[in-house]
Design a protein around this motif. Structure first.
Motif, short mmCIF file in Angstrom:
data_model
loop_
_atom_site.label_atom_id
_atom_site.label_comp_id
_atom_site.label_asym_id
_atom_site.label_seq_id
_atom_site.Cartn_x
_atom_site.Cartn_y
_atom_site.Cartn_z
N ALA A 18 44.57 40.71 34.14
CA ALA A 18 43.42 40.77 33.24
C ALA A 18 42.72 42.12 33.28
O ALA A 18 42.54 42.75 32.25
CB ALA A 18 42.44 39.66 33.60
N GLN A 19 42.30 42.58 34.42
CA GLN A 19 41.54 43.83 34.54
C GLN A 19 42.36 44.84 35.30
O GLN A 19 42.53 44.73 36.50
CB GLN A 19 40.23 43.58 35.28
N LYS A 20 42.86 45.83 34.62
CA LYS A 20 43.67 46.85 35.28
C LYS A 20 42.93 48.18 35.43
O LYS A 20 43.32 49.01 36.21
CB LYS A 20 44.97 47.10 34.51
N ASN A 21 41.89 48.40 34.65
CA ASN A 21 41.19 49.67 34.73
C ASN A 21 40.44 49.77 36.05
O ASN A 21 39.70 48.87 36.42
CB ASN A 21 40.22 49.84 33.57
N GLN A 22 40.65 50.85 36.75
CA GLN A 22 39.96 51.10 38.00
C GLN A 22 39.00 52.28 37.88
O GLN A 22 38.10 52.41 38.67
CB GLN A 22 40.99 51.39 39.11
#
Length: 136
Positions: A18-22
């Motif tokens: 779902a959330q890959k942006n770091q």
């Protein structure tokens, strides 16, 4: 039993992917006396950048409630961009922000601040309040 394991695997994979942006670029909107500047020039640039570079989704987060006059911050996810795309995004955002600050109609309107070296990490955003996905 197989259906239960398949459903559990699908459910876990959804959260995993779902959330890959770091890493996020931060754009701050400050106020002088009569509220912050509009986010429309920056958002229109981001939409145009997304269209020109054929990017499926560009994650934009908004943190409201930063001050008494409606100050807010935008966070743009950059992990799915190539190195060249990231450089073009930073150049374009810098130009868009400086154009918006230089072409203000009134001195009472707030300013937009963008520093390309100011990278915000996902761990920093996890503890912040009033953080939503930007949808307009």
């Amino acid at each position: 039993m197989k259906k239960v394991l398949l459903a559990a695997a699908l459910f876990c994979a959804t959260f995993f992917f779902a959330q890959k942006n770091q890493n996020y670029l931060k754009i701050s909107y400050t106020s002088v006396c009569c509220g912050p500047a509009s986010e429309k020039p920056v958002i229109s640039y981001l939409k145009e950048f997304k269209r020109k570079n054929q990017i499926r989704s560009l994650e934009i987060l908004m943190q409201k409630g930063m001050g008494r006059e409606g100050e807010f911050e935008l966070y743009v996810g950059t992990d799915f961009l190539s190195i060249n795309q990231r450089k073009r995004l930073i150049r374009g955002l810098t130009a868009s922000v400086s154009n918006q600050n230089n072409n203000k109609k009134s001195q009472n309107i707030g300013t937009v601040n963008f520093d390309s070296a100011d990278i915000v990490h996902q761990q920093d955003l996890m503890s912040s309040k009033n953080l939503t996905i930007y949808k307009k």
